[in-house]
Design an enzyme around this catalytic site. Structure first.
Site, PDB file in Angstrom:
ATOM      1  N   GLU A 236       0.823  -1.209   0.000  1.00  0.00           N
ATOM      2  CA  GLU A 236       0.000   0.000   0.000  1.00  0.00           C
ATOM      3  C   GLU A 236       0.861   1.265   0.000  1.00  0.00           C
ATOM      4  O   GLU A 236       0.474   2.281  -0.588  1.00  0.00           O
ATOM      5  CB  GLU A 236      -0.940  -0.004   1.208  1.00  0.00           C
ATOM      6  CG  GLU A 236      -1.930  -1.172   1.242  1.00  0.00           C
ATOM      7  CD  GLU A 236      -2.809  -1.250   0.004  1.00  0.00           C
ATOM      8  OE1 GLU A 236      -3.014  -0.214  -0.662  1.00  0.00           O
ATOM      9  OE2 GLU A 236      -3.283  -2.356  -0.310  1.00  0.00           O
ATOM     10  N   HIS A 242       3.423   6.404  -5.291  1.00  0.00           N
ATOM     11  CA  HIS A 242       3.013   6.701  -6.671  1.00  0.00           C
ATOM     12  C   HIS A 242       2.285   8.047  -6.707  1.00  0.00           C
ATOM     13  O   HIS A 242       2.497   8.866  -7.611  1.00  0.00           O
ATOM     14  CB  HIS A 242       2.105   5.580  -7.182  1.00  0.00           C
ATOM     15  CG  HIS A 242       1.919   5.553  -8.662  1.00  0.00           C
ATOM     16  ND1 HIS A 242       1.112   4.642  -9.298  1.00  0.00           N
ATOM     17  CD2 HIS A 242       2.426   6.333  -9.657  1.00  0.00           C
ATOM     18  CE1 HIS A 242       1.139   4.843 -10.593  1.00  0.00           C
ATOM     19  NE2 HIS A 242       1.912   5.876 -10.837  1.00  0.00           N
TER      20      HIS A 242
END
Length: 453
Positions: A236, A242
């Site tokens: 996660e 990202h």
């Protein structure tokens, strides 16, 4: 009832030999009884519900009609536009073998989670992530006290993501601990996407949430994670970075708002870091003694994942193929007839008559024609790891290239171009297949370590 039956059988046996024979018969009875119960439960769970069947087939009809209205041959053709696959994929699979795989892994490799948890406190794992990001990207995770009313629970932590030269990149709210009425799932979601503000010329910083279901610390110990929990945390956090490292013009294409078959690449890549001893050895320490997690234990954990790995990959391929067939050009057959034929062709276990597993395949709804994305993302992550990080998982040059070529663009750049930029070559379909197959190869050094210990 079973215990009484065994006792009666033993009483009836007048000698030790007879008692042993009766005991074997009893154990056989118990085994067959449990198997029958499991079969009954399986058939009830997958019983063909007429209303659900009509709902699914109506959904597929409507999706095909929608695709035809906007000029596509099928819904699969529409769904795959802008992805790495580009066109419908039928080469990248419903039986409950996962329970038995788990037993085999635990028995063969001695990977009982309680043996690992003392080395994996939440604080140590977060320190490991901070060290990893610092070495790869020059980024630090800094705890920040939230303002009054800013968080929805007192155990939510706020992290500022700060670059060594660029300054503040964004915020991550860490909702890590289990609590009543909280959804029991591990996920990342965006509160505010990053974007270039035309009015001010500044960049709107991203804000995301990481939600896990970790155990609370106790009076005598910190929050201790199982290996699976630790990997999920890394996974996660891959999504979060990202979002943090993306720098896009528009917020609807920032971070994880990209092609489905690319979105899981950063998170799956983080799983490789989470199981590499050179990374783990930097933070995994016993919370009481300070002793490092033995390398042999990490090696066994990695090898255990390969148990029945080929069967699991075949299962994923079957799922992906079924998803493509359902969303392809209509075949004027029921979804049950299709699953029966596809299972015979693409999977090793036979179809069970009078069952409708497809009614339990919830990914058909949210992932329509894109279930293959998991395999595609895993193949890309495998290629990136082996070509760019396997020699040195803390290589700053590769970390900067990864940020520049893959993380920075979100969905604003064609995904395959990002992969080509990172790998510095255009991967073929054979490269994708080889990447998945190579994950199944055993590491004989682990067997040597086991024999030595």
């Amino acid at each position: 009832m079973i215990n009484k039956y065994i006792a009666v059988c033993c009483y009836i046996g007048r000698c030790a030999k007879c008692a042993s024979l009766y005991m074997l018969k009893c154990l056989y009875f118990v085994f067959m009884f449990c198997c029958k119960i499991r079969e009954i439960a399986y058939r009830i769970y997958l019983y063909p519900n007429a209303d659900l069947m009509e709902c699914l087939e109506e959904l597929l009809r409507c999706r095909h009609k929608l695709a035809k209205l906007v000029g596509y041959e099928s819904y699969a053709h529409r769904a795959l536009k802008g992805t790495m696959a580009k066109t419908p994929v039928v080469a990248l699979g419903p039986h409950p073998f996962k329970f038995y795989v788990g037993v085999m892994r635990a028995e063969r490799y001695n990977i009982e989670p309680s043996l690992y948890s003392p080395y994996l406190s939440l604080g140590a794992c977060m320190e490991g992530l901070n060290n990893l990001f610092s070495q790869l990207y020059g980024v630090s995770l800094m705890s920040e006290h939230p303002r009054a009313g800013e968080v929805w629970s007192e155990d939510v932590r706020k992290l500022a993501v700060v670059h060594e030269t660029e300054g503040l990149l964004g915020y991550i709210y860490c909702d890590f601990f289990h609590r009543q009425d909280k959804p029991h799932q591990d996920c990342h979601f965006t509160i505010r996407g990053g974007r270039q503000c035309r009015d001010t010329g500044e960049y709107q910083l991203p804000v995301v949430v990481l939600m896990l279901s970790l155990p609370h610390p106790s009076r005598s110990a910190p929050a201790l994670l199982t290996p699976g929990m630790m990997e999920n945390l890394f996974h996660e956090m891959g999504h979060a970075m990202h979002s943090m490292l993306g720098r896009t013009r528009y917020q609807h294409v920032t971070g994880t708002r990209c092609a489905t078959d690319f979105a899981e690449v950063p998170s799956i890549l983080m799983e490789y870091f989470a199981t590499d001893y050179r990374v783990i050895s930097q933070f995994a320490r016993h919370y009481e003694t300070g002793q490092p997690l033995p390398e042999s234990m990490v090696a066994r954990l990695c090898e255990s994942k390969k148990v029945c790995g080929a069967a699991d990959t075949q299962l994923q391929i079957f799922y992906a193929v079924l998803d493509q067939i359902y969303h392809g050009v209509p075949q004027n057959r029921s979804t049950t007839e299709i699953i029966r034929d596809m299972q015979h062709k693409f999977y090793g276990l036979p179809y069970v008559p009078n069952t409708a597993w497809q009614l339990r395949f919830s990914h058909l709804i949210g992932y329509g024609a894109k279930y293959y994305s998991y395999l595609m993302s895993r193949a890309v992550a495998s290629m990136v790891w082996k070509q760019c990080f396997v020699q040195d998982p803390l290589n700053r040059e590769m970390g900067e290239r990864y940020r520049r070529e893959m993380l920075a663009h979100g969905g604003a750049k064609e995904p395959m171009r990002m992969v080509e930029g990172m790998l510095q070559k255009q991967p073929t379909i054979e490269d994708f297949v080889d990447a998945l197959v190579s994950e199944l190869n055993p590491n004989f050094e682990t067997f040597l370590m086991d024999s030595e210990s």
